[in-house]
Motif scaffolding. Sequence first.
Motif, PDB file in Angstrom:
ATOM      1  N   THR A 114       0.939  -1.180  -0.088  1.00  0.00           N
ATOM      2  CA  THR A 114       0.130  -0.087   0.046  1.00  0.00           C
ATOM      3  C   THR A 114       0.989   1.305  -0.126  1.00  0.00           C
ATOM      4  O   THR A 114       2.262   1.217  -0.162  1.00  0.00           O
ATOM      5  CB  THR A 114      -1.134   0.119   1.290  1.00  0.00           C
ATOM      6  OG1 THR A 114      -1.922   0.941   0.951  1.00  0.00           O
ATOM      7  CG2 THR A 114      -0.254   0.240   2.672  1.00  0.00           C
ATOM      8  N   GLY A 115       0.230   2.380  -0.103  1.00  0.00           N
ATOM      9  CA  GLY A 115       0.933   3.626  -0.327  1.00  0.00           C
ATOM     10  C   GLY A 115       0.097   4.672  -0.788  1.00  0.00           C
ATOM     11  O   GLY A 115      -0.866   4.230  -1.606  1.00  0.00           O
ATOM     12  N   SER A 116       0.512   5.996  -0.622  1.00  0.00           N
ATOM     13  CA  SER A 116      -0.227   7.015  -1.462  1.00  0.00           C
ATOM     14  C   SER A 116       0.050   7.004  -3.176  1.00  0.00           C
ATOM     15  O   SER A 116      -0.780   7.095  -3.841  1.00  0.00           O
ATOM     16  CB  SER A 116       0.250   8.377  -0.900  1.00  0.00           C
ATOM     17  OG  SER A 116      -0.151   8.403   0.292  1.00  0.00           O
ATOM     18  N   THR A 117       1.358   6.667  -3.415  1.00  0.00           N
ATOM     19  CA  THR A 117       1.653   6.533  -4.670  1.00  0.00           C
ATOM     20  C   THR A 117       2.671   5.324  -4.975  1.00  0.00           C
ATOM     21  O   THR A 117       3.269   5.093  -4.095  1.00  0.00           O
ATOM     22  CB  THR A 117       2.374   7.886  -5.488  1.00  0.00           C
ATOM     23  OG1 THR A 117       3.568   8.211  -4.554  1.00  0.00           O
ATOM     24  CG2 THR A 117       1.366   8.978  -5.308  1.00  0.00           C
ATOM     25  N   THR A 190       4.732   2.291   0.527  1.00  0.00           N
ATOM     26  CA  THR A 190       5.469   3.165  -0.577  1.00  0.00           C
ATOM     27  C   THR A 190       5.946   4.669   0.084  1.00  0.00           C
ATOM     28  O   THR A 190       7.085   4.743  -0.029  1.00  0.00           O
ATOM     29  CB  THR A 190       5.076   3.067  -1.573  1.00  0.00           C
ATOM     30  OG1 THR A 190       3.865   3.927  -1.729  1.00  0.00           O
ATOM     31  CG2 THR A 190       5.003   1.821  -2.411  1.00  0.00           C
ATOM     32  N   ASN A 191       4.986   5.254   0.476  1.00  0.00           N
ATOM     33  CA  ASN A 191       4.934   6.535   0.932  1.00  0.00           C
ATOM     34  C   ASN A 191       3.761   7.055   1.572  1.00  0.00           C
ATOM     35  O   ASN A 191       2.638   6.465   1.257  1.00  0.00           O
ATOM     36  CB  ASN A 191       5.587   7.616  -0.276  1.00  0.00           C
ATOM     37  CG  ASN A 191       4.644   7.268  -1.296  1.00  0.00           C
ATOM     38  OD1 ASN A 191       3.268   7.333  -1.270  1.00  0.00           O
ATOM     39  ND2 ASN A 191       5.249   7.247  -2.384  1.00  0.00           N
ATOM     40  N   ILE A 192       3.630   8.178   2.497  1.00  0.00           N
ATOM     41  CA  ILE A 192       2.473   8.842   2.750  1.00  0.00           C
ATOM     42  C   ILE A 192       2.469  10.294   1.953  1.00  0.00           C
ATOM     43  O   ILE A 192       3.245  11.077   2.316  1.00  0.00           O
ATOM     44  CB  ILE A 192       2.424   8.937   4.327  1.00  0.00           C
ATOM     45  CG1 ILE A 192       2.723   7.504   4.887  1.00  0.00           C
ATOM     46  CG2 ILE A 192       1.239   9.664   4.811  1.00  0.00           C
ATOM     47  CD1 ILE A 192       1.613   6.367   4.439  1.00  0.00           C
ATOM     48  N   GLY A 193       1.497  10.230   1.218  1.00  0.00           N
ATOM     49  CA  GLY A 193       1.429  11.826   0.415  1.00  0.00           C
ATOM     50  C   GLY A 193       0.216  12.597   0.724  1.00  0.00           C
ATOM     51  O   GLY A 193      -0.137  12.432   2.042  1.00  0.00           O
ATOM     52  N   VAL A 194      -0.463  12.999  -0.248  1.00  0.00           N
ATOM     53  CA  VAL A 194      -1.685  13.692   0.142  1.00  0.00           C
ATOM     54  C   VAL A 194      -2.781  13.343  -0.536  1.00  0.00           C
ATOM     55  O   VAL A 194      -3.976  14.084  -0.185  1.00  0.00           O
ATOM     56  CB  VAL A 194      -1.504  15.433  -0.347  1.00  0.00           C
ATOM     57  CG1 VAL A 194      -0.398  15.826   0.668  1.00  0.00           C
ATOM     58  CG2 VAL A 194      -0.753  15.408  -1.717  1.00  0.00           C
ATOM     59  N   ARG A 203      -2.302  14.282   6.853  1.00  0.00           N
ATOM     60  CA  ARG A 203      -1.458  13.096   6.350  1.00  0.00           C
ATOM     61  C   ARG A 203      -1.163  12.450   7.517  1.00  0.00           C
ATOM     62  O   ARG A 203      -0.959  10.987   7.220  1.00  0.00           O
ATOM     63  CB  ARG A 203      -0.085  13.820   5.815  1.00  0.00           C
ATOM     64  CG  ARG A 203      -0.186  14.662   4.720  1.00  0.00           C
ATOM     65  CD  ARG A 203       1.336  15.058   4.186  1.00  0.00           C
ATOM     66  NE  ARG A 203       2.235  13.935   4.037  1.00  0.00           N
ATOM     67  CZ  ARG A 203       3.338  14.033   4.320  1.00  0.00           C
ATOM     68  NH1 ARG A 203       3.878  14.982   5.267  1.00  0.00           N
ATOM     69  NH2 ARG A 203       4.245  12.775   4.009  1.00  0.00           N
ATOM     70  N   GLU A 204      -1.325  12.799   8.851  1.00  0.00           N
ATOM     71  CA  GLU A 204      -1.242  11.692   9.902  1.00  0.00           C
ATOM     72  C   GLU A 204      -2.420  10.790   9.793  1.00  0.00           C
ATOM     73  O   GLU A 204      -1.956   9.441  10.228  1.00  0.00           O
ATOM     74  CB  GLU A 204      -1.052  12.604  11.340  1.00  0.00           C
ATOM     75  CG  GLU A 204      -0.038  13.351  11.529  1.00  0.00           C
ATOM     76  CD  GLU A 204       0.111  14.484  10.514  1.00  0.00           C
ATOM     77  OE1 GLU A 204       1.445  15.104  10.627  1.00  0.00           O
ATOM     78  OE2 GLU A 204      -0.724  15.140   9.952  1.00  0.00           O
ATOM     79  N   ALA A 209      -4.201   5.181   8.564  1.00  0.00           N
ATOM     80  CA  ALA A 209      -4.729   4.370   7.704  1.00  0.00           C
ATOM     81  C   ALA A 209      -4.135   3.216   6.980  1.00  0.00           C
ATOM     82  O   ALA A 209      -4.409   2.065   6.617  1.00  0.00           O
ATOM     83  CB  ALA A 209      -5.709   5.293   6.297  1.00  0.00           C
ATOM     84  N   LYS A 210      -3.040   3.675   6.453  1.00  0.00           N
ATOM     85  CA  LYS A 210      -1.999   2.866   5.711  1.00  0.00           C
ATOM     86  C   LYS A 210      -1.461   1.797   6.561  1.00  0.00           C
ATOM     87  O   LYS A 210      -1.094   0.734   6.339  1.00  0.00           O
ATOM     88  CB  LYS A 210      -0.940   3.674   4.819  1.00  0.00           C
ATOM     89  CG  LYS A 210      -1.422   4.520   3.938  1.00  0.00           C
ATOM     90  CD  LYS A 210      -2.047   3.891   2.645  1.00  0.00           C
ATOM     91  CE  LYS A 210      -2.104   4.972   1.588  1.00  0.00           C
ATOM     92  NZ  LYS A 210      -2.788   4.569   0.591  1.00  0.00           N
TER      93      LYS A 210
END
Length: 459
Positions: A114-117, A190-194, A203-204, A209-210
């Motif tokens: 999972t991840g934002s992108t 992968t990352n935490i984006g917007v 973002r927190e 959620a991730k």
Amino acid sequence: MEHITFDEIINAIDGEEYIKSNYMEYKSVSTDTRKIPKDSIFIALKGENFNANNFVKEASEKGASLCIVDEIKFDSSHLNPNTSIIKVENTKKALLKLAAYYRKKLNLKVIGITGSTGKTSTKDLVAAALSGKYKVFKTKGNFNNEIGLPLMIFQLDDSYDIAVLEMGMSNLNEIHNLAEVAEPDIALITNIGVSHLENLKTRENILKAKMEITDFFNEKSILIINTDNDLLATVENRLYSVLRTGIENGKDFKAVDINLDEKHINFRVVESNSYTSPIINIAIPGKHNILNTLLAIGCSRSLGMSYEEILDGLENLEVTSMRLDIVRGNKFTIIDDSYNASPDSMRAAIEVLATIEGKRKIAVLGTMRELGNTSYDLHKEIGEYAKIKGIDYIYTVGEYSEAYLAGFSNSNNSKNFNNIEEVIEHIKDIVSIEDVILVKASRSMKFENIVNNLKMINC
């Protein structure tokens, strides 16, 4: 699909026997009567604009041996005598419960991503790397939600060693539900984006959620995270193992000796500040893909693979279409990244555009969705980033076009268009030999139509 019985199914989904036939061959699971094969389990889902309970007769006629419904909207006398019926309170929940039960029957490892992108690119890289030693299944397309992921699980059997499953979400508790079904042994973030700020506000909350991907972890589980990302860098040690990867902050797997060109990433990996890997060379562009590859390497190494096996596997890399696909034509170059768009992936694509050799760098940009109250500012920041990276022109379509143009702040080299057709005609008029054109927007904007039209004039 491995063998499963009627009684197992009815117990797994807390169902009620409505019709029980003597025929009990269950070879697959389907939610779509248009594609339903013989001897399948048909689960009649409901949505805002459809109710598959209305199509039980059609499913039966096409050879469904079991239908799971939450409404009786058929005449039993009209059904194929080989079709059984189980009634439940909610078919969507039944789909998840049955997938969770079936996953427990399988003797394989599950990798959750999972991840934002970067989820899909990382999925492709992980599956390729692991293929150097194991037989691997990976999520097809974007089957990564509460309907798609269970359908992927039903395609598994014990011939596979590992399943690589992508997990998407738009709100809290969705990854939790997917993790309950898939029970990943290893999870990658992968990352935490917007993306999804519209629903989650901060973002927190996106990080929270991730991190639900670990809700069913035990002491043998492994979490692998990109700690170049500011929020993932705050994740502390847990009951389970945490491996940290990155270019700047990769404590366990760090990329060094990096070389980039328009077609390749090239680097070595330092493990835990000691062992240095052979050169990793992969035919995909972009610094962001080094971060994705580090996650794949961390996953592969945690499963006992040598670097020789990993490199052999990466030779099998098959990337999902419309994600930074560089198309060199006779006249100009197209960067097709029309599948989705977020601020992080926009920056990554612009960075690739800036590195490709060519005369003029042109960015055709559309709306980034689900950014909530920050939408204008984030679109403006992308315009600013394009200017910093030396992009020559930006052309925009969509509701935040003015924000892009405000950030780019060069009215002579930027323009907003009302629709896709207008921007296509403009590019046809101004494009020159050896130009490089990036096409990127959220999937719903259908920017692949721009790419297809450009390909036609680029022969």
